[in-house]
Each structure stands twice: as structure tokens, then as C-alpha cells.
Design an enzyme around this catalytic site. Sequence first.
Site, mmCIF file in Angstrom:
data_model
loop_
_atom_site.group_PDB
_atom_site.id
_atom_site.type_symbol
_atom_site.label_atom_id
_atom_site.label_comp_id
_atom_site.label_asym_id
_atom_site.label_seq_id
_atom_site.Cartn_x
_atom_site.Cartn_y
_atom_site.Cartn_z
ATOM 1 C CB SER A 34 -1.187 0.193 1.523
ATOM 2 O OG SER A 34 -1.309 1.418 0.857
ATOM 3 C CE1 TYR A 81 -3.695 -2.285 5.224
ATOM 4 C CE2 TYR A 81 -3.159 0.518 5.100
ATOM 5 C CZ TYR A 81 -3.779 -0.850 3.856
ATOM 6 O OH TYR A 81 -3.554 -1.204 3.166
#
Length: 259
Positions: free
Chosen positions: A141, A154
Amino acid sequence: MTRAPLVFITGASSGIGQALAARYHAAGYRLALAARRGAEVTAWAQSQGIAAEEFAVYAADVRDVASITGAGRDCIASQGVPDVVIANAGISVGIDTAVLDDLEVMRATYETNNLGMAATFQPFVRAMCERGSGRLVGIASVAGIRGLPGHGAYCSSKAAVISYCESLRGECRPHGVKVVTIAPGYIDTPLTRHNRYGMPFLMAPERFAHKAFDAIAAGASFRTIPWQMGVVSKLLRMLPNALFDAVLAGRPRKRRLGE
């Protein structure tokens, strides 16, 4: 008769995983689809008119090493060694380190996004290297480029994905196996729809899947999709810490579990 190529995808029950499955099917691949909700994946494949001999579903949880590595071994036994393995399963939940219970959210994030990725690849690495071909694809990501407030679990997990795949790429390169890291920006999936902040260059999962398919086929070592988010992430990486902190001051935090 030559069999169609095979792709193994985790997190195939929704979002990016499902879109990738549809794209690979359209390209003539057989599908090996792994997800906790196996019945839902089967129902989806049947609703798409995918013939029974063109797909198999493996009910597995990437947080459970025995479960996901077992699914990989079952895939090899029943469908053969895949040409492409995509470790896509992931979770994204905000945390507050001051809250004790959120440490368990961090544990779950690492178990899913990091250990789960390595366990997904594990059954296939030796077989691919012995064959001398294949693609191992890690879904990272742009959030792995810099840490965002409230998003510590995350962001750090996706930073680890980038480094892990880079390490694995060096290990597999001499054997003809390519490791591809895909860093999505904001993709319109169940993981992003409840975000309470702006999501520039938001992309439909189907469009993302087309771009990712091309990058994987090309054997790209690292690709940000969409490309505009790649530019943004590089600019953020270049900002001095003081300026970066000022830019993010007041930015809404990622929703925590239960919020």
C-alpha cells in the site's frame, strides 16, 4: 493438451481479490481462490458463469499458518503449481497505542498482513524455484511509505510488506521467479468506504485489477497504482519531518475497531 495457466489468490471474497480473480479469468487463467468465506467465493464464481473445472476454492484463514499453508499444498496436489500467487488478504483498522485492547488489533494486523503473506507464499516458493518460473505478488500500500496518525498498525505492516517482498525478490531472482510488489492507492473497497478523510485518485477495483494484471505480467519489481499516488507518496517521502507533521496536523484518524 496444454492446461491453462493457474493463479492462486488470497482474500478472494471481495474487493481487490475478487476483481483480480475476474481479470485473471478473463485472461484465460484457471483460478485457485482462498478465503475464509469459501461458500461466498464459490457462489460468486458460479454467478460469473465460471465453469466448475476452471476454479477451485480453498477455505482458509491466512492468520492460521497451518490453514493457509495447507490450502497451498492442496492447490498443488489438485491443480498444480501456480504460475502466479497473489497474497492479497489484508485488514486495515485504526489503533490508539494508549488503549491496551488496540495492541490485539496490531497483533491481528501483523498476523494477517505479514505472517499471512509469508505463509501464503511458503508452499509455492521451492516448487516455483525448481520449475524456474513464476510470479509471487505481494499487495502492499502507499500507506507503507510514511506513517499516518492513528494508522500505526496498517502503515507499519505495509512498510514491512515492501521490505519483505524486496528481500524475497533477491532470494528468488537467481531461480527465474519474479517477486512483484503492488502498492495500491485508494481503491473503492469495503476497507476504504468508511474512511473519514479525503481519498484522492480513488479507483474502482476493476480498473485497479487491469493495471495490476499488466504490472504482474511485466514482472515489475514495484508498481504503485494509480500512478498519481506514486507521485504523491514520493513527495511525502521527501518532505522533512517537521513539514510532513504540519501537513498531517488535524487530519482525521483511521477508525478504530467498533467506531
